[in-house]
Design a protein around this motif. Structure first.
Motif, short mmCIF file in Angstrom:
data_model
loop_
_atom_site.label_atom_id
_atom_site.label_comp_id
_atom_site.label_asym_id
_atom_site.label_seq_id
_atom_site.Cartn_x
_atom_site.Cartn_y
_atom_site.Cartn_z
N PHE A 1 -7.09 1.13 0.87
CA PHE A 1 -5.69 0.61 1.08
C PHE A 1 -5.48 -0.84 1.52
CE2 PHE A 1 -3.06 -0.01 5.39
CZ PHE A 1 -2.01 1.06 5.38
N LYS A 2 -6.70 -1.52 1.81
CA LYS A 2 -6.60 -2.94 1.67
C LYS A 2 -6.70 -3.32 0.56
CE LYS A 2 -9.97 -6.52 1.66
NZ LYS A 2 -10.48 -7.07 0.02
N GLN A 3 -7.11 -2.78 -0.67
CA GLN A 3 -6.33 -3.03 -1.94
C GLN A 3 -5.43 -3.33 -2.19
OE1 GLN A 3 -9.60 -1.07 -4.72
NE2 GLN A 3 -10.97 -2.66 -4.02
N TRP B 1 -2.63 -2.46 -0.15
CA TRP B 1 -1.93 -3.70 0.43
C TRP B 1 -2.65 -5.24 -0.13
CZ3 TRP B 1 -2.84 -4.41 6.77
CH2 TRP B 1 -1.96 -5.00 6.72
N GLU B 2 -3.58 -5.68 -0.82
CA GLU B 2 -3.27 -7.06 -1.23
C GLU B 2 -2.27 -6.83 -2.47
OE1 GLU B 2 -7.78 -8.44 0.44
OE2 GLU B 2 -7.30 -6.96 -1.84
N ALA B 3 -1.98 -6.09 -2.99
CA ALA B 3 -1.88 -6.23 -4.66
C ALA B 3 0.20 -5.36 -4.20
CB ALA B 3 -2.66 -4.33 -5.55
N LYS B 4 0.49 -4.87 -2.99
CA LYS B 4 1.42 -5.35 -3.38
C LYS B 4 2.27 -3.91 -4.03
CE LYS B 4 2.96 -9.54 -1.52
NZ LYS B 4 3.46 -11.15 -1.92
N ASP B 5 1.68 -2.83 -3.74
CA ASP B 5 1.28 -1.86 -4.27
C ASP B 5 2.13 -0.23 -3.23
OD1 ASP B 5 1.61 0.68 -6.47
OD2 ASP B 5 -0.14 -0.05 -7.26
N ILE B 6 3.33 -0.54 -3.49
CA ILE B 6 4.00 0.20 -2.16
C ILE B 6 3.61 1.94 -2.84
CG2 ILE B 6 6.14 0.90 -3.01
CD1 ILE B 6 7.28 0.76 -0.90
N ARG B 7 3.56 1.82 -3.89
CA ARG B 7 3.63 3.47 -4.20
C ARG B 7 1.88 3.42 -4.38
NH1 ARG B 7 5.57 4.65 -10.25
NH2 ARG B 7 4.67 7.11 -9.47
N ALA B 8 1.12 3.15 -4.46
CA ALA B 8 -0.34 3.08 -4.03
C ALA B 8 -0.76 3.60 -2.55
CB ALA B 8 -1.79 2.84 -4.05
N LEU B 9 0.25 2.74 -1.88
CA LEU B 9 0.23 2.99 -0.52
C LEU B 9 0.66 3.90 -0.15
CD1 LEU B 9 0.95 -1.17 1.12
CD2 LEU B 9 -1.16 0.27 1.56
N VAL B 10 1.73 4.71 -0.02
CA VAL B 10 2.05 5.46 -0.10
C VAL B 10 1.91 6.55 -0.09
CG1 VAL B 10 4.34 7.71 0.02
CG2 VAL B 10 4.66 4.71 -0.14
N GLY B 11 0.74 6.31 -1.23
CA GLY B 11 -0.29 7.85 -1.86
C GLY B 11 -1.69 8.30 -0.84
N LEU B 12 -1.76 6.79 0.22
CA LEU B 12 -3.06 6.88 0.61
C LEU B 12 -2.96 7.04 2.02
CD1 LEU B 12 -4.78 3.48 -0.71
CD2 LEU B 12 -5.70 5.89 -0.93
N LEU B 13 -1.58 7.67 2.23
CA LEU B 13 -0.66 7.69 3.53
C LEU B 13 -0.54 9.55 3.86
CD1 LEU B 13 1.31 4.43 4.23
CD2 LEU B 13 -1.11 5.18 5.74
N ASP B 14 -0.85 9.96 4.63
CA ASP B 14 -0.48 11.18 4.83
C ASP B 14 1.35 10.75 5.29
OD1 ASP B 14 -0.96 14.27 6.20
OD2 ASP B 14 0.38 13.04 7.52
N PRO B 15 2.13 12.46 4.81
CA PRO B 15 3.51 12.04 4.44
C PRO B 15 4.07 11.87 6.48
CG PRO B 15 2.43 13.58 3.25
CD PRO B 15 1.42 12.94 3.88
N GLY B 16 3.18 12.20 7.04
CA GLY B 16 3.66 12.00 8.79
C GLY B 16 2.80 11.17 8.89
N ALA B 17 1.94 9.68 8.83
CA ALA B 17 1.49 9.10 9.19
C ALA B 17 2.12 8.66 10.56
CB ALA B 17 1.10 8.19 8.15
#
Length: 321
Positions: free
Chosen positions: A206-208, A210-226
């Motif tokens: 998640f940290k990596q 966020w640092e890379a500003k990779d929105i697709r990766a962030l969405v993939g790490l988050l539960d859809p109902g987060a």
């Protein structure tokens, strides 16, 4: 009344023939137990410290002969500290209704990551087990003061209901009902336990992202109902309402990254679980705790209120000794 074992328990009861100095040392030895109890009851280290200090003030305000007549000073202090906490919980509910944004319990670092400070810093006495995880403390906030006290005393610190009843001024049967109601709240909110190593890996990813500003990766790490909740207390900028949904949370995090380009993210232990600390110019400005489900982040609690970041910011250190 005995003093049951609990997190960080230090049992010190004066025996026959103890000198006044020995009794004083035994009384001081109760601070660890009392701080552990008060933090779990209040969710605030500052308030817990004040409650414990007030209990000691009442002890030493008694005439010496009256103190000598108390068979178990530790039990006396526990009763007084708990009643102080019970009163504080009642007034806290009113204060938190006026709080700017959502109130989140005060986060604590791991002892090994604690900033250098006085050897008797009260936070050094808080045992970081599952009963102080952020998810657990947040559920405690949903309880009535009486439920919270009965549950913590019985289920966490293993006090018999007869002693819980004596402390809170209710019948044992009433205390059983209070603890049972609290237990149901815990069960309803509980998710399958995630090993710390697995959580640490996910938080690192998640940290990596966020640092890379990779929105697709962030969405993939988050539960859809987060859900993400921030606590600025009206003292610093923070979203006042929960941010819901993986996409919205990811966008919000990227907005923060764009708004604060010099932000540094550090992997830290938050209330006994892997979390993140955000620093600006070497000062901690946010402490984030995570709750996982199904291999994804389900909830994020981001504490930004500087009054709650005292353990992480004193003397300009980053929370690591």
């Amino acid at each position: 009344m005995s003093t049951p074992s609990g997190p960080g328990d230090v049992r010190c009861e004066p025996g026959p023939g103890r000198t006044h100095g020995e009794t004083g040392r035994a009384i001081d030895g109760e601070r660890r137990q009392l701080t552990n109890l008060a933090y779990r009851l209040l969710g605030s280290l500052a308030e817990a410290e004040d409650a414990v200090q007030e209990a000691y003030a009442r002890w030493y305000a008694m005439p010496r002969e009256q103190r000598r007549g108390i068979g178990s000073p530790g039990a006396w202090l526990t009763t007084v500290a708990t009643r102080i906490c019970l009163d504080l919980l009642g007034s806290a509910r009113v204060r938190r209704e006026r709080y700017v944004g959502t109130w989140i319990p005060e986060p604590l670092p791991d002892r090994t990551e604690w900033i250098s400070g006085p050897a008797d810093d009260p936070a050094d006495r808080v045992t970081l087990d599952e009963s102080v995880s952020m998810a657990f403390l947040v559920v405690l906030e949903s309880m009535t003061p009486a439920e919270r006290v009965a549950f913590i005393l019985h289920d966490v610190f293993r006090y018999p209901f007869a002693e819980v009843a004596e402390i809170v001024g209710r019948s044992p049967a009433a205390c059983r009902q209070l603890a049972s109601s609290a237990r149901r709240r815990i069960a309803d909110a509980r998710t399958p336990a995630v090993p710390a190593t697995e959580q640490a890996c996910l938080v690192r990813e998640f940290k990596q992202a966020w640092e890379a500003k990779d929105i697709r990766a962030l969405v993939g790490l988050l539960d859809p109902g987060a859900t993400m909740i921030a606590d600025g207390g009206g003292l610093v900028g923070a979203v006042l309402r929960p941010v819901e949904g993986a996409g919205r949370i990811a966008q919000y995090l990227l907005h923060i990254a764009d708004k604060a380009p010099g932000l540094t993210l550090l992997e830290r232990t938050v209330n006994g679980r892997p979390g993140l600390v955000a620093q600006s110019a070497g000062m901690t400005v946010t402490v984030a705790a995570f709750d996982l489900t199904g291999g994804r982040v389900r909830r994020i609690w981001a504490v930004r209120n500087p009054e709650k970041l005292r353990p992480w910011t004193e003397n300009g250190r980053d929370g690591r000794t």
